[in-house]
Structures are given as structure tokens and as C-alpha cells.
Design an enzyme around this catalytic site. Structure first.
Site, mmCIF file in Angstrom:
data_model
loop_
_atom_site.group_PDB
_atom_site.id
_atom_site.type_symbol
_atom_site.label_atom_id
_atom_site.label_comp_id
_atom_site.label_asym_id
_atom_site.label_seq_id
_atom_site.Cartn_x
_atom_site.Cartn_y
_atom_site.Cartn_z
ATOM 1 N N ALA A 64 42.954 39.136 44.520
ATOM 2 C CA ALA A 64 42.537 39.607 45.329
ATOM 3 C C ALA A 64 41.906 41.213 45.118
ATOM 4 O O ALA A 64 40.254 41.609 45.621
ATOM 5 C CB ALA A 64 42.832 39.530 46.885
ATOM 6 N N ASP A 65 42.257 41.548 43.954
ATOM 7 C CA ASP A 65 41.642 42.700 43.185
ATOM 8 C C ASP A 65 40.632 42.657 42.325
ATOM 9 O O ASP A 65 39.516 42.752 42.120
ATOM 10 C CB ASP A 65 42.625 43.580 42.700
ATOM 11 N N LEU A 66 41.127 41.808 41.681
ATOM 12 C CA LEU A 66 40.303 40.892 39.887
ATOM 13 C C LEU A 66 38.889 40.164 41.168
ATOM 14 O O LEU A 66 37.847 40.207 39.536
ATOM 15 C CB LEU A 66 41.137 40.359 39.698
#
Lengths: 402, 401
Positions: free
Chosen positions: B170-172
């Protein structure tokens, strides 16, 4: 005329799945001209996919299709016929980019593989998006989004938490992995176009959906090779925090930095338990995460999620809440940022769509036309662009070519 | 030949989302200069990170995965001279990327208004969690909380169970989206000579991945929630237990042909003829019973056996692979999904190779993630032409720190 970041780019799309359509949507929404080629009669698979406007199945009313095809021109063309191929090749000659998502052998069988097409247009950038890529033992394997999510390594780690170890791995809702692959392809396409500017030549890009998902999980992918650590659902999750019950649903928070823990303690009114020797440093809190969560929950259940979110943030603690689609649309923040764009479509009227997460100061994201009706731009493309006569057009229609 | 050779990026990002942006561009040949300092060190270089990942090596491994191919300059942006040096780097860069909360770059004196005076056609992307405007600008968020705010958590989970928090992906995901935005801006700059500012919101990037779920609400007022591995139309559509410890296979059937192929591949069991499973809708309505029957079969095979048997018959089946299985998988091997780098402190480390196969300009892993400040001297001497004594002074004064 507003300035568009990709106004100079002409894209031809021969796709059936979400990933391919999304990759060209990303380009079209920034100004690229995208001609979407659909099969006569049925059209893109998304046309038959829910949700439908007012739940009435209609190939021009699928929310999935409408979302994925904003700003595109739509034509119907049967590329398996000789005349269809000729027309397709004419379009390839006028295009910068071709995106296709057919099984690896298909384009070769049709005589429309990269080697043939680059003879017609050496500047062509051709991107192929398939479940497992153009090479390797699984290249011809089939996969739906469920399969990709699991074989791409993310499913096995979802949901995190030791309590889930005996339960099946899970996929994230919707078509997320398809969007991931479409995005990955769009990046490669723009990079290839950047290089083409300097070199003058196009190239072929092979996108594997499995690898697109693995790339988003790169932090876990090499841990077994490098540290011998097989990551499982039991080893995933957060030490404490995460999604915890509160008075009216779930609150979500996490404190990666020690100072955020200190702020959390203060935010809770400095309870005595928080000063326990066990919780005094990061490692201690990590080790006793379950105990912390139990103690936190006793406090959280007396507070509302909205209050925790906004007041927690005001106190410098990264609180959030679990938003539903309704919460998103109702969000004051997203409304203020104009994240939802109202788009008018002849079959649905005005409907709110998610826009994009980037606000360009010079070349704004913009929808200038809604998703095409099936074959909506046949006349424009075939007669005006390719200079076929109307009479010919009628013949092509009757012959099932368009 | 690299597709982005000649593009220089000043990278003022930390954690995962920001570094993913510049990693992707570095894979394609952009020269990425990562600005760090002991005063504001990347999360993955901290002790806390070693606690979370289990060891200092695991933490270094994660950092390596996110920062391969990059250069590092140790520059303290909280010092006046540090900011002035950053400006000199802006002058020789094409793109500046940061992932601070909204407003921090302005506070540092490195806002877009300042940067464009230094370099007229600079492209600046600020990747914050909530964007640069709106009542929640400046809120703090990580993958877990952004996943929840994006709507992804709500549509993920076992039926009737709690919503599921998202992982580092969910960051990438937002990081990947921001790389796309930068490339679009580069295209426009090549076309017109104009740079621009891009206000990027990570939570919005995640929400774009559930477009049709949002449209179900805006068109029909329907609020979707989580429903395990199930689909709205397809059945069977689940992840089934296989022979072995924590081994699972996903199977999805979308039409009568695939159903017939499945039944034949597993030996036409008597239940396959059952009225309850005679058409797609009936199968969907009776999927709980159906899932048990399918699992009784998968349970007697390994997940690889199930994949091979069913794929040969034209049925979509794929194991739920662990990282170890993917690393050893023959398909990933043949497609060279993993490569090694020689890390100066950790020795040989595997990294995942770039997810695109270009025929003319292959994206590649060329070097390990830099040590903190590993390229300070190169950047200052070679790129800015700064004399040795000046560098020594800046080190002594902890501007280079």
C-alpha cells in the site's frame, strides 16, 4: 485549449481485460489520443461486468467499463478477417503505441506480432500485457485477478496476523491487481517513448501481471533468499495498533516512531499502564504488542472513529479509519480536493467518478469525453481518418468486419 | 542503452512509498541522488526498523530492495548551508521528488516557487499521504492507515470478519503511480520545454484501484464490503487447501466451458452432474457446498499438481505462492525475476528485477543501495565542482552529516 501532458501521443488499444484498458485510460486522461478497438457485437469484456448503472445490464452502462475508458475513441473491428487486419495495420502506421492483452500466441497467429508491425512502423512502441508474460513455462497459463493476487505473492501474506494461519490466504477486493499491471505497463510505455525521442526507434514491452504484483511486494520477495525467512501471514501485520474496534466501528493507527508512542500515551490521558517497564522502549512494545492492543482497546471502545481520527492526528498520532465507498464520496477532504469528477454520459447522465491522485500545475488531469458507446467512433475513424467511403463502411458492417 | 539515461533526479524521500518512485526511474537509467542525513535518516536505516524486520540484516535488505541503483549524499537539510547545497543540486537536476507531509518543503525553503526560480523547467513531485490541499493536508499516514482510508481495507477480509489492514504494497502502489506522473511531466517538458509541480496524494492513488467499487456507490448507492476470495459472478472462485503445510491453490471458473474442463480434469466426480451446479448462476448460489467438494479434491494434491492438471485443461489455477516458492519457481527463474548485487556491508544480496521486459532498453539492477553518504564526494566534486577543502569544512560543520 487546456494544456495536456500527453497530447502528442497516439495510442491503439486491442485489449479485453481491465489491466490493458486501465493502462490506456491513464494515458488518455492526460491527453493521449486512444483508439480502443473492440470486437464487433460483444465489445470489451468489461461491458458485461457489474456494477451496471441502476443495476440494469447494458453494454454501455457498466461502471467498470465507464471508469476504464474515459477519454477514448471506440471502434469495432474484427482483426481476424483479412480486411480487418488491413484496417488494423493502417491504424498501426498512424500510432505511436499499441497496447494488447491477448494470449502470447494470438498476435503472431493473426500476423500482427511485433516483428511484422515494426516493418510498417519502426517507431511503434508495442506493449503486451498477459498473466505470466511472453516467455517461460507458464506463458500460456490462464489467470483471473484472483489467481494473480495469489501467485504474485501478496495473497499468501493476506490477512496478516497469527490467528489467520489456518485460514485461506485472501485477495484484496475488486480488480486491484489488474490496475497494478495497467499502471506498470503505462510507466514502461512512457519510458519507451522518452527513449524514442532520442533514438527514433520503438520497441516491444513484455508485461507480466504476476511480476507487476511481485514488484509491489519487493520487500518480502527476497527475504527467503537473503535471510532464509519464509514470510507467512503469521509473521505479517503490525506489532500493535492496526485495525482495532472502537465505539462505532474500527479505528486504525500505527506508531512507527517512538515519539508517536509518547504522543499516543499523552493523547489517552497518560494511563498508568502505559508506563509499565515492559513498554518502555520500541523493542519492548514490539514484543508485547498483543497486550498493548488489549489495553488500548479498553480505551478505544469508549471513543468514536471520527474523533479518534481527527483528534488523534491533531495530537500527532497517525490515526485513520476504515472508509467505505460511501465514506470516500462523503469525505470533506476528498471533496475539497475535487477527487471525484462528475462525468456526463449519454446513457447514464451525470455520475461521479474517481479522478486521479496527481494534480499537475500545468497540464491538469481532465475528462473531455466519457467512455465510448460500442462502435461510437467508427465513422469518424474509418471515413475521416482512414478515408474509407460511407458505402464501404456499410459493406464492412454487413460483412461483420466492423 | 537505458530509456531514461540523461535524466537526473534529486530524491528527498524516505520510508517506502517515496523510494519506490525513484527506484523505478533508476531501474530505467535515471541518475537518482538520494538526499539523506544522520539528522533525518531513512526509516530502514534505523534501529526501530531492525526490531520490526527481525534483524539489522533484514532491515538493510529491505533498504537495498528499495534503493538499488541510487547514489547517496549525506546532506542535512535543516541547516542553511545544506539547503543552499540542495539548491545547487536542483540547478543540475531534471526532477525533484519529496515525500514529506504537505508544507515541509516550503518550510525548508525548497518549495516549488523557489525551485523554479533556480531551474525554470524543473519538475517537482511532492508525494504526501493526503495531498497538498484540503482539510486533512498535513495528516500523517503509513501503508496501514492509507490502506484503510483508501477504501481497500473495507473490501478486504473474510466474510463477516473484520476489515483487513494493508501491507507495504500500500506504500509501493502509490509510489508506482507517482513514477507514472513524473514520466508524463517529462514527456510534456520534452515537448514544450516547460516544467511543473505535481501535488500527489498517496491515499487517492490507492482509491483509484477500486474505481468500479466506488462507481457502484455513485451509480447505485451500493456500499460494498468484504467477502473473502469470492466474486460477484464466478464460482468456483476461491483459494483451496492443498496437500502440505499452509499450501493453497486459487481456482476461478468464469463459464460453462471452464466448468466442464474442471470436471473432466478432476475425473468427472458424481457431484459434477448435480443439478445444483448445472449452470453458472446455480454454481454461484451453491458455492459453499461446491467449495467443499473442490477442496476435497485439491487436498489430495500439491498446489503445483493442481496448477499443472488444471492449466493443462485450460482452467485458471495458480498456487498462493510464498516468497520462497517464487524465488525457486521455474517460471520466475526462466524470466530472471531475481538478480544479485554485491552490497559493501551485507555481501551478496538478491533483489527483485524490474517488472518490465523492454526489447531495446532493458531495465536493470546495476548497483546495490548506497551506504549513507557513499557518493557525497562524487556528487560534490564531479557534479558541482566543489574543492576538497570546502567539502572538509562542510563535514566538520555537520552540513554533510
Amino acid at each position: 485549449m487546456p494544456k495536456r501532458a500527453l497530447a502528442s501521443i497516439k495510442v491503439l488499444e486491442l485489449c479485453h481485460d481491465v489491466a490493458g484498458s486501465y493502462s490506456t485510460k491513464l494515458l488518455a486522461d492526460l491527453g493521449a489520443e486512444v483508439i480502443k478497438v473492440e470486437r464487433p457485437g460483444h465489445g470489451d469484456a468489461a461491458r458485461n461486468s457489474p456494477p451496471f448503472f441502476h443495476d440494469i445490464p447494458d453494454p454501455d452502462k457498466s461502471g467498470l467499463f465507464l471508469y476504464l475508458n474515459t477519454n477514448k475513441l471506440g471502434i469495432t473491428l474484427n482483426v481476424t478477417t483479412a480486411t480487418g487486419k488491413d484496417i488494423f495495420q493502417e491504424l498501426v502506421k498512424q500510432s505511436d503505441v499499441l497496447v494488447e492483452d491477448n494470449p502470447p500466441q494470438y498476435m503472431t497467429e493473426q500476423g500482427l506480432d511485433y516483428d511484422s508491425l515494426k516493418e510498417l512502423n519502426p517507431r511503434l512502441v508495442m506493449a503486451s500485457i498477459t498473466p505470466f508474460g511472453q516467455t517461460g513455462p507458464y506463458r500460456d497459463y490462464k489467470a483471473y485477478p484472483l489467481n494473480i493476487f495469489h501467485c504474485g505473492g501478496e495473497g499468501y501474506l493476506t490477512p496478516g496476523g497469527v490467528e489467520n494461519i489456518g485460514r485461506p490466504p485472501l485477495k484484496v477486493g475488486g480488480f486491484l491487481t489488474e490496475y497494478d499491471s495497467g499502471l506498470s505497463a503505462a510507466i514502461a510505455i512512457l519510458a519507451a517513448l522518452y527513449w524514442r525521442r532520442k533514438s527514433g526507434i520503438g520497441q516491444r514491452i513484455d508485461i507480466s501481471k504476476q511480476e507487476s504484483l511481485m514488484a509491489l511486494n519487493r520487500l518480502d520477495m527476497v527475504r527467503s533468499a537473503n535471510e532464509g525467512e519464509v514470510i507467512t501471514r503469521a509473521k505479517q501485520g503490525v506489532p500493535y495498533g492496526g485495525a482495532l474496534p472502537c465505539k462505532d466501528g474500527y479505528t486504525v493507527f500505527i506508531t512507527w516512531e517512538s515519539v508517536q508512542w509518547d504522543r499516543l500515551v499523552k493523547f489517552m490521558g497518560d494511563p498508568e499502564w502505559a508506563h509499565d517497564e515492559k513498554f518502555k522502549d520500541y523493542a519492548g512494545r514490539y514484543k508485547h504488542g498483543e497486550l498493548i492492543n488489549a489495553l488500548l482497546t479498553e480505551w478505544l471502545v469508549n471513543h468514536n472513529k471520527e474523533d479518534l481520527y481527527h483528534q488523534g492526528q491533531a495530537a500527532g498520532v497517525p490515526f485513520a479509519m476504515v472508509y467505505s465507498s460511501k465514506d470516500l464520496v462523503d469525505s470533506e477532504h476528498l471533496t475539497a480536493r475535487e477527487f471525484f469528477a462528475e462525468i456526463n454520459h449519454p446513457k447514464t447522465g451525470r455520475v461521479k467518478y474517481p479522478s486521479a491522485p496527481y494534480k499537475f500545475s500545468e497540464t491538469p488531469w481532465q475528462v473531455t469525453r466519457p467512455a465510448p458507446l460500442l462502435g461510437e467512433h467508427n465513422e469518424e475513424i474509418f471515413t475521416r481518418r482512414l478515408e474509407h467511403s460511407r458505402e464501404e463502411l456499410a459493406k464492412l458492417g454487413a460483412a461483420g468486419v466492423i | 542503452m537505458d530509456s531514461l539515461s540523461g535524466v537526473r533526479i534529486l530524491d528527498i524521500t524516505r520510508y517506502a512509498a517515496g523510494p519506490q518512485i525513484t527506484l523505478l526511474l533508476a531501474f530505467m537509467g535515471a541518475e537518482v541522488i538520494k538526499v539523506e542525513s544522520m539528522a533525518n535518516i531513512d526509516h530502514f536505516r534505523r534501529e526501530e526498523s531492525a526490531v520490526v524486520f527481525g534483524s539489522a540484516r533484514a532491515s538493510a535488505d529491505c533498504f537495498n530492495s528499495l534503493n538499488a541503483n541510487k547514489l547517496s549524499i549525506s546532506l542535512d537539510l535543516s541547516t542553511t548551508e545544506g539547503v543552499e547545497l540542495a539548491k545547487r543540486l536542483v540547478h543540475i537536476s531534471d526532477v525533484v521528488v519529496d515525500n514529506f507531509r504537505a508544507g515541509i518543503m516550503d518550510k525548508l525553503g525548497l518549495g516549488y516557487d523557489v525551485l523554479k526560480e533556480i531551474k525554470r523547467d524543473i519538475i517537482m513531485l511532492s508525494a504526501s499521504s493526503h495531498g497538498a490541499t484540503g482539510p486533512e493536508k498535513g495528516y500523517i499516514a503509513y501503508a496501514v492507515t492509507m490502506g484503510a482510508l483508501s477504501g481497500l481495507s473495507e473490501v478486504t477480509g473474510y466474510t463477516g470478519g473484520p476489515p483487513v489492514i494493508m501491507r507495504s504494497s500500500a506504500d509501493l502502489r502509490p509510489g508506482t503511480t507517482a513514477a507514472f506522473a513524473i514520466l508524463a511531466a517529462l514527456n510534456y517538458r520534452e515537448e514544450t520545454g516547460e516544467g511543473q509541480f505535481i501535488d500527489f496524494s498517496a491515499r487517492e492513488a490507492l482509491s483509484c484501484g477500486i474505481g468500479e467499487i466506488i462507481m457502484d456507490y455513485t451509480m447505485n448507492g451500493r456500499v460494498r464490503t468484504h467477502n473473502g476470495n469470492r466474486d460477484d459472478i464466478m464460482a468456483p472462485h476461491n483459494c483451496y487447501r492443498c496437500d502440505g503445510e499452509d499450501k493453497w491453490v486459487s481456482i476461478a471458473i468464469s463459464n460453462d466451458n471452464e466448468w466442464a474442463a474442471l470436471c473432466q480434469a478432476i475425473g468427472n466426480p458424481a457431484w459434477a452432474e448435480d443439478e445444483r451446479f448445472s449452470d453458472q448462476l446455480s454454481r454461484w448460489q451453491h458455492q459453499e457446498e461446491l467449495d467443499k467438494l473442490v477442496e476435497a479434491w485439491t487436498n489430495t494434491h500439491t498446489h503445483y499438481e493442481v496448477m499443472n492438471i488444471l492449466q493443462t485443461a485450460g482452467v485458471a489455477a495458480a498456487p498462493s505462492f510464498s516468497n520462497e516458492e517464487l524465488f525457486n519457481d521455474p517460471h520466475c527463474r526462466e524470466r530472471e525475476c531475481f538478480a544479485t548485487v554485491q552490497h559493501p556491508e551485507e555481501g551478496e544480496l538478491y533483489v527483485l528485477t524490474p517488472p518490465w521486459k523492454f526489447s531495446a532498453t532493458p531495465a536493470r539492477v546495476t548497483s546495490p543501495a548506497p551506504l549513507l553518504g557513499e557518493h557525497t564526494e562524487y556528487v560534490l566534486t564531479e557534479l558541482l565542482g566543489m574543492p576538497e577543502e570546502e567539502i572538509s569544512r562542510l563535514v566538520a560543520e555537520k552540513v554533510l552529516y
